[in-house]
Design an enzyme around this catalytic site. Structure first.
Site, PDB file in Angstrom:
ATOM      1  N   SER A 135       0.868  -1.164   0.000  1.00 55.67           N
ATOM      2  CA  SER A 135       0.000   0.000   0.000  1.00 55.67           C
ATOM      3  C   SER A 135       0.910   1.220   0.000  1.00 55.67           C
ATOM      4  O   SER A 135       1.794   1.341  -0.844  1.00 55.67           O
ATOM      5  CB  SER A 135      -0.931  -0.033   1.216  1.00 55.67           C
ATOM      6  OG  SER A 135      -1.754   1.106   1.270  1.00 55.67           O
ATOM      7  N   TYR A 149      -4.753   8.323  -6.671  1.00 57.74           N
ATOM      8  CA  TYR A 149      -3.801   7.374  -6.081  1.00 57.74           C
ATOM      9  C   TYR A 149      -4.234   7.035  -4.655  1.00 57.74           C
ATOM     10  O   TYR A 149      -4.272   5.859  -4.271  1.00 57.74           O
ATOM     11  CB  TYR A 149      -2.393   7.975  -6.082  1.00 57.74           C
ATOM     12  CG  TYR A 149      -1.369   7.135  -5.354  1.00 57.74           C
ATOM     13  CD1 TYR A 149      -0.888   5.958  -5.908  1.00 57.74           C
ATOM     14  CD2 TYR A 149      -0.882   7.525  -4.107  1.00 57.74           C
ATOM     15  CE1 TYR A 149       0.050   5.186  -5.241  1.00 57.74           C
ATOM     16  CE2 TYR A 149       0.058   6.760  -3.441  1.00 57.74           C
ATOM     17  CZ  TYR A 149       0.526   5.588  -4.014  1.00 57.74           C
ATOM     18  OH  TYR A 149       1.442   4.823  -3.340  1.00 57.74           O
ATOM     19  N   LYS A 153      -5.333   3.423  -2.765  1.00 58.56           N
ATOM     20  CA  LYS A 153      -4.666   2.875  -1.586  1.00 58.56           C
ATOM     21  C   LYS A 153      -5.605   2.791  -0.387  1.00 58.56           C
ATOM     22  O   LYS A 153      -5.557   1.817   0.373  1.00 58.56           O
ATOM     23  CB  LYS A 153      -3.424   3.713  -1.254  1.00 58.56           C
ATOM     24  CG  LYS A 153      -2.330   3.613  -2.313  1.00 58.56           C
ATOM     25  CD  LYS A 153      -1.935   2.158  -2.594  1.00 58.56           C
ATOM     26  CE  LYS A 153      -0.782   2.042  -3.567  1.00 58.56           C
ATOM     27  NZ  LYS A 153      -0.457   0.620  -3.875  1.00 58.56           N
TER      28      LYS A 153
END
Length: 279
Positions: A135, A149, A153
């Site tokens: 992660s 992004y 995650k």
């Protein structure tokens, strides 16, 4: 130390490449997947059958199933799975294209989910195993110009949190790896940039863009120490749920969690008072 077999996605560069190198050096066997297999020609020449290579784009659902099944069929017992393939799109949310959004989520989030789905039946059948999900500190915080992004995650962290209790009775354990930014190809070569809009020049997103363009981004995280921590974590039992790596990761995640807890506590009466009234 007992030698192990590892299945790793995204091994052409960054943490994936470095992890592959370190594991082969210490005598482990690696099933390495990547989109351009020539990137591992040097390691294949040096380590031969210790390195199993297969082409895989983690956005291809059918290829994931095929490659995972082939790896277990040809290599037998695989102790550790590393979901590492991923990249970042840089840009304010308004600047992102539909294609950039979809490909980021298809790679970082859905790709990791589907690799996990594909390996679970094999790990159950062999009596257990370990999954390392790469992660980021970005799975706990949010920075401007990295919204999609972060979405990928935060999404994969929620997925792993839910899967851990689902599979624990089968001897399968999972760890989220949360590094800070590092001097790897991830930060400097593979990042995709949205077309900038001038309206964001004087915003935090614009400031981040200017800093990167000026070369003012200097990560302090040592990639080799990250890889060492990942390898060491596999020997820990029970598995750590998270590995937060790097001083910046510690500081930023600590700040974010502290602020979230303070906000939660400030709303305690509101939260408790939102249930049905007790007769």
């Amino acid at each position: 130390m007992t030698t192990k077999t590892w299945f790793i996605t995204g091994t052409s560069s960054g943490f994936g490449r470095l992890l592959t190198e370190k594991l082969l050096e210490r005598g482990d066997r690696v099933a390495a997947t990547l989109r351009k297999p020539a990137a591992l020609d040097d390691l294949k020449h040096k380590y031969g059958d210790k390195l199993w290579i297969e082409v895989l784009d983690v956005t291809d659902h059918f290829a994931i199933r095929r490659v995972v099944d082939k790896a277990f069929a040809e290599l037998g017992h695989i102790e550790v799975i590393v979901n590492n393939a991923g990249y970042a799109v840089f840009g304010a949310a308004e600047e992102l294209t539909h294609e950039q959004i979809r490909h980021e989520l298809d790679t970082n989030l859905i790709g990791s989910i589907e690799v996990t789905q594909a390996v679970l039946p094999h790990l159950r059948a062999q009596g257990g195993g370990r999954i390392l999900q790469v992660s980021s500190m970005g799975g706990q915080i949010g920075l401007p110009a990295l919204s999609i992004y972060h979405a990928s995650k935060w999404g994969i962290e929620g997925f792993v949190e839910s899967v851990i209790p689902e599979v624990s009775s089968f001897g399968i354990e999972m760890t989220l790896v949360e590094p800070a930014g590092a001097n790897t190809n991830f930060a400097h070569g593979s990042m995709v940039h949205a077309t900038p809009s001038a309206v964001y020049d004087d915003t935090p997103a614009g400031a981040w863009r200017k800093a990167r363009a000026a070369g003012d981004y200097h990560p302090t995280l040592d990639p080799e120490k990250v890889v060492a921590a990942m390898i060491d974590s596999v020997e820990q039992s029970p598995a750590p749920k998270r590995l937060t790596l790097g001083s910046n990761a510690y500081k930023l995640v600590h700040k974010a969690l502290t602020e979230r807890l303070a906000t939660l506590e400030s709303q305690k009466d509101l939260a408790l008072g939102s249930d049905y009234d007790t007769p």
